[in-house]
Enzyme design. Structure first.
Site, short mmCIF file in Angstrom:
data_model
loop_
_atom_site.label_atom_id
_atom_site.label_comp_id
_atom_site.label_asym_id
_atom_site.label_seq_id
_atom_site.Cartn_x
_atom_site.Cartn_y
_atom_site.Cartn_z
N CYS A 1 0.82 -1.21 0.00
CA CYS A 1 0.00 0.00 0.00
C CYS A 1 0.86 1.25 0.00
O CYS A 1 0.44 2.29 -0.53
CB CYS A 1 -0.95 -0.02 1.19
SG CYS A 1 -0.13 -0.28 2.78
N HIS B 1 -1.38 0.84 7.56
CA HIS B 1 -1.93 0.92 6.20
C HIS B 1 -1.80 2.35 5.70
O HIS B 1 -2.06 3.32 6.42
CB HIS B 1 -3.40 0.50 6.20
CG HIS B 1 -4.02 0.46 4.84
ND1 HIS B 1 -3.55 -0.38 3.85
CD2 HIS B 1 -5.05 1.15 4.30
CE1 HIS B 1 -4.27 -0.21 2.75
NE2 HIS B 1 -5.19 0.72 3.00
#
Length: 851
Positions: free
Chosen positions: A108, A363
């Site tokens: 990510c 994340h």
């Protein structure tokens, strides 16, 4: 709540406890097949209000046909419900929505940076104008500029990804080739700031081979700025400078509340004293001095790296700072470069966030403003969402609720605040553009020195999205990239067209099936089973209502060996109106079962088994009660002449018959009364634990019906019955033991062992002999075997003789028995004489005999 299967079965066969098998009527057969209305729930089709329908089906009730899947056909029309699609549905992105990037595990951080670079139009144009033929590595590529072009370098894969994101139709682009070209571990999350710096260096080197200056110097022209380290001697006031380039500014946020404070701290002057004195070239000695950073040139794209990950001295690990930082939409940096207020202004273009409390995991997402339309988008790997305005407080609310959140201050208009932002990207506002809204210094309460300067700053900070060069609005793909993008789009278009055609066919099928269901299903309710009925497999009806192609109606797997419906499978059928059911069989073929398909023979067999089980339970209770009577000679009435039976049989009979009685109902898999009775005998013998029989006769009733095993169906009970073909000639090799046979000795008479026999009254023996008619009778007056008695007497005399011999030898040889006073022959003190040697093993055997 629908009744359970055992409750339904108990109600369906309750009549068998009081009805002989020969008195079974049609009413009994209908009840056994659960076809009597009292055993069925009220059909939900009679409920006028569809909202009151719970959609559940009584699975074990043949008369209940609700809840099989008809609700969607009758009340929820969906023409695409039957469309399954042989091919995967292409994920085509909608207009005005950028493409997302697939997350390969822990990539990510790469996806967020790729989205950031792609949405910089000048940078995107430079990457798409990169010529692989000018790259020294790509020049060795055999697929160069062909339709099968496959890049060898990371910049080549980046160009291909940008081409798919720019002109492709798919909603998600796979960055796997780019990730593999960088040799990144997809399951290990790296630091996004460190990756950004390393890749910028790699990109700058890869673009340096290009001949076009707007391509070779793209990184430098867009992102590179310059500052200098200024050191000034406190004595001679002489300054020395050391210039340096930067691509982002690393700002410490610990203890800071807003971005301008971080910039002030970054440019703050520090003193060089003591051991850190400055070696002045003018004074030719060490002097106290001051050092600071001076910004000399700012790039068009200003990247701020917020140092949220700091080293913790106590733990020796990195930790994440979750303090809120406030930053403006319009940033005035004029005072930091020595220019008048409003001379140098930047507008917020992107915010990259890190979610999670740890510095080693989490994340990454990105909020980026489209420079062409001015719309904000939230990029979360594959998911791309257009947002009305930038609201980072909602992102902060997604943080782990268990973590302690720092106190958040209220932001003034034109400002944003976040405790997850780790990178801020600002685009420089052109000097000719008008401003709209306060600058950073004005919002912080720092008014301009003159009204003219304030007006100039406001006019300069306003962004007019329409005031862009025409060339910037047009980005074209190189020919080899355009060819690959067109090929991918053609494949997607073909797949979309095929799926649309399949959907149109599916819609027609749906409409046809919908008409069928709405016409036939309301008529399926069987109002009177005595007037007529038709049985259809419940699985077939469910498949029909699910929209599948059920095929012909075929209940063959549910039939018994008589060719009729097995009572064990009655719950797997649904009873419908014969008229409506015949419409289904005409449309799809096959045939259901009418009333003649109910097997009376199977019902009688099971009735016989239930009654036999009931009688066996009653006999077991009677035997248990009678065995409690005292059978001493003075307490035996003349009418209760006792019989002798093996004690083990009574013991097993009274303690284990209830645990084995449950296997009795499985013995209905016989075709006549004698075979059924023999099956009962086998079950009774197993309860006693004394007899063995053929596995074909004994194991089948206790496990599952033979008919079920032969057809390969489930392990549950089945009504399919098979003739018992195992006769006495088949059991010659099986080990058998006669009932009461262990009371007979080797001479054929009553054995003398008292521990294996017991006297029982005549009433008990009369019950047992019903189940074991060939059992040997031993009355109370039956004499014990004379030969066995003589043998026992002789053995007792021999035992007495051995005991006497052992006593005498132990007294005469006590020292040898106790292993004491043994002569030491080798010792000088041993008197002369004659000695004998004995073996150790023989001596031990002799001692055991004496014991």
């Amino acid at each position: 709540m629908p009744p359970r299967k055992d409750q339904v079965e108990r109600q369906a066969w309750q009549w068998a406890e009081t009805t002989p098998p020969e008195d079974v009527t049609e009413e009994h057969v209908l009840t056994a097949y659960i076809l009597q209305p009292p055993h069925s729930r009220k059909n939900r089709l009679q409920v006028s209000n569809a909202e009151e329908m719970d959609g559940k089906n009584c699975r074990h009730q043949p008369l209940c046909i609700a809840g099989l899947g008809e609700h969607d056909w009758l009340y929820n029309s969906d023409e695409t419900r039957l469309y399954a699609g042989d091919r995967e549905e292409p994920d085509v992105r909608t207009a005005q929505v950028p493409a997302g990037l697939k997350n390969l595990g822990a990539t990510c951080y790469v996806n967020s940076l790729l989205q950031l670079w792609f949405h910089n139009r000048k940078f995107r144009r430079a990457i798409l104008q990169w010529d692989p033929a000018a790259d020294p590595v790509e020049q060795l590529n055999e697929t160069l500029l062909t339709s099968q072009y496959s890049p060898l370098t990371p910049i080549g894969h980046l160009q291909l990804i940008f081409g798919y994101m720019h002109g492709g139709m798919l909603r998600t682009v796979d960055p796997s080739p780019f990730i593999l070209s960088l040799r990144l571990d997809t399951m290990y999350q790296q630091d996004a700031q460190e990756f950004s710096k390393l890749f910028s260096t790699l990109l700058e080197e890869a673009l340096s081979h290009q001949s076009r200056p707007e391509v070779s110097g793209a990184v430098q022209h867009l992102m590179r700025g310059q500052y200098e380290y200024v050191t000034r001697c406190n004595e001679c006031l002489q300054e020395s400078t050391c210039p340096s380039y930067f691509y982002e500014l690393d700002l410490q946020i610990q203890g800071q509340k807003q971005l301008s404070d971080c910039l002030t701290e970054f440019l703050r002057e520090e003193s060089l004293t003591g051991a850190n004195q400055y070696n002045c070239q003018t004074c030719q000695c060490k002097r106290d001095a001051s050092r600071a950073i001076r910004l000399t040139e700012l790039p068009p794209v200003l990247n701020f790296q917020l140092m949220r990950f700091v080293f913790d001295r106590e733990t020796g690990l990195k930790k994440k700072l979750s303090s809120h930082l406030r930053f403006p939409e319009l940033l005035d940096v004029s005072e930091f470069v020595g220019r008048p207020a409003g001379a140098v202004t930047y507008r917020l273009q992107a915010v990259l966030l890190h979610k999670g409390p740890s510095a080693y995991s989490g994340h990454y997402t990105a909020h980026i403003c489209d420079s062409e339309t001015g719309a904000w988008f939230r990029f979360n790997d594959e998911e791309v969402e257009k947002i009305k305005s930038l609201k980072l407080n909602a992102e902060d609310d997604l943080e782990d609720s268990a973590a302690k959140k720092p106190k958040q201050t209220r932001c003034p208009k034109g400002y944003h605040s976040s405790n997850q932002a780790y990178m801020l990207v600002y685009y420089r506002v052109p000097e000719t553009a008008e401003t709209n809204g306060p600058t950073a210094s004005q919002a912080d309460g720092k008014p301009a020195r003159a009204e003219g300067r304030q007006a100039k700053a406001e006019a300069k900070a306003k962004v007019d999205s329409k005031a862009k060069p025409k060339a910037e609005a047009e980005i074209t793909l190189p020919d080899h990239i355009q060819t690959m993008v067109d090929a991918m789009n053609a494949t997607v278009n073909d797949q979309v067209q095929l799926n649309e055609q399949a959907k149109s066919v599916s819609v027609e099928e749906y409409r046809t099936r919908e008409r069928e269901v709405r016409e036939i299903y309301p008529r399926l309710t069987c109002s009177d089973v005595r007037a007529g009925l038709l049985l259809l497999p419940a699985a077939w009806l469910s498949a029909w209502l699910a929209g599948d192609t059920p095929g012909p109606v075929d209940p063959a797997s549910l039939l018994c060996h008589h060719g009729k419906l097995s009572p064990w499978h009655a719950a797997k059928m649904k009873c419908v109106d014969p008229g409506a059911g015949s419409l289904l069989t005409c449309l799809y073929g096959g045939a259901g079962l009418d009333r003649s398909g109910l097997c009376r023979d199977c019902v009688q067999s099971r009735c016989r088994a239930i009654r036999a089980r009931q009688q066996l339970e009653e006999d077991a209770r009677t035997v248990t009660t009678l065995l409690k009577e005292d059978l001493k000679p003075g307490n035996i009435p003349g009418a209760h002449q006792p019989f002798t039976i093996t004690f083990r049989i009574i013991l097993h009979l009274t303690t284990r018959i209830n645990s084995r009685i449950t296997g009795l109902h499985m013995c209905i898999n016989t075709s006549n009364h004698s075979n059924t009775i023999r099956g009962f005998h086998m079950c009774f013998n197993l309860s006693c634990g004394r007899f063995f029989s053929s596995p074909a006769v004994v194991r089948e009733p206790l496990e599952r019906p033979p008919g079920d095993r032969q057809r390969g169906h489930g392990s549950g009970p089945a009504g399919a019955e098979t003739e018992d073909t195992s006769g006495p000639e088949d059991d010659d090799d099986d080990e058998e033991e006669e009932f009461n046979g262990d009371l007979r000795c080797a001479h054929g008479e009553l054995c003398v062992e008292e521990g294996v026999r017991r006297l029982v009254p005549l009433s008990v023996w009369s019950i047992l002999v019903k189940y074991f008619p060939d059992a040997q009778e031993y009355g109370r007056d039956r004499q014990l075997c004379q030969q066995c008695r003589e043998q026992v007497s002789e053995e007792e005399q021999m035992r007495q003789l051995y005991r006497q011999m052992a006593t005498e030898q132990r007294a005469a040889l006590s020292d040898l028995y106790s292993d004491r006073l043994r002569p030491q022959v080798a010792a000088p003190s041993c008197p002369p004489g004659r000695y004998h040697a004995l073996g150790r093993q023989s001596t031990e055997l002799w001692r055991k005999f004496l014991k």
